[in-house]
Write a protein that holds these residues in place. Structure first.
Motif: not given
Ligand SMILES: Nc1ncnc2c1ncn2[C@@H]1O[C@H](COP(=O)(O)OP(=O)(O)OP(=O)(O)O)[C@@H](O)[C@H]1O
Ligand SMILES: [Mg+2]
Length: 249
Positions: A114-134
């Motif tokens: 989930l730390l990897g989400l920090e780099a995402r454009r728009g930032g984190r939304s709060g209750n993210e899950e890990i995508p199955e593709e990972i």
């Protein structure tokens, strides 16, 4: 297409995802990188080879913004990024897996991801899950989500580090010796995952690597010596001479 990892347009290899020109970098007064030119075409994998201490990591750190070049330009998908901070470059789509991996040992695998989400454009939304593709790319991580990062084997930590970089949906993935110190069977798994990332998501890859089999998966190579690029070409045309001069085989 692997939608959850990347929503990228179909790559056009005539466009450059990354272009580095005339780069000169110093540590204090030591001149490390000398007039480096390098490019990564969109949707391709490019490998940087060279023996220990020639400046490979220095080049990657300059591209991601940790080191400032004295001269030269760095362009990402047509936009010059020289003056942007590492955080901004991450948001613009550069994902980085450092040499030695640097996962957080006292966070769980899920927290590391989930730390990897920090780099995402728009930032984190709060209750993210890990995508199955990972997990499709790195199945071993799925059963380990609640383990501490530090309890994973070296190969598992490397897979976690790459997965964490993918969580930020990069356009360009920069990998510094992802197979260093890892046992051969796991090297092949990591190599296969990186190939799948390039083939199925259109992400471009800049790879520093010593294992010849992995180097050969790249489209192009650059060879570095004493901080300068001294050979480059298609990996399909890698000669034994280049391999012997620039790879620690
Ligand atoms: N923080 C630093 N301060 C001063 N010199 C440094 C620093 N980091 C690296 N160097 C020097 O810069 C040169 C290039 O180092 P760099 O880490 O980029 O090499 P490398 O090609 O990645 O090597 P390796 O294959 O061992 O990872 C080396 O001579 C190294 O000693
Ligand atoms: Mg290095």
């Amino acid at each position: 297409m692997n939608q959850a990892i990347a929503n990228l347009p179909t790559p056009n290899p005539t466009q450059l995802m990354l272009q580095v020109t005339g780069l000169n970098v110093y540590y204090g007064e030591s001149h490390i990188l000398r007039d480096v030119d390098l490019s990564v075409p969109s949707g391709q994998m490019v490998c940087l080879i060279g023996r220990n201490g020639v400046g490979k990591t220095t080049l990657l750190k300059t591209i991601i913004g940790l080191l400032k070049p004295r001269t030269g330009t760095i362009t990402l998908a047509g936009e010059q990024i020289n003056s942007k901070s590492p955080d901004n470059r991450a948001r613009l789509g550069i994902g980085y897996v450092p040499q030695g991996r640097e996962i957080i040992p006292r966070l769980t695998v899920k927290e590391n991801l989930l730390l990897g989400l920090e780099a995402r454009r728009g930032g984190r939304s709060g209750n993210e899950e890990i995508p199955e593709e990972i997990f499709a790319l790195f199945p071993v991580l799925k059963s380990m989500l609640s383990r501490m990062g530090g309890d994973l084997s070296g190969g598992q930590q490397q897979q976690l580090a790459i997965a964490r970089a993918l969580m930020g949906k990069p356009q360009l993935l920069v990998l510094d010796e992802p197979t260093e110190g890892i046992q051969p069977s796991i090297i092949l798994e990591i190599e296969a995952a990186v190939r799948r990332i390039v083939a199925s998501t259109g992400i471009s890859v800049l790879l520093v690597e010593q294992h010849l089999h992995f180097v050969r998966q790249a489209d192009k190579y650059y060879a570095m010596q004493k901080g300068g690029i001294v050979a480059s070409g298609l990996t399909s045309e890698l000669s034994n001479e280049v391999i012997q001069r620039f790879l620690a085989v």
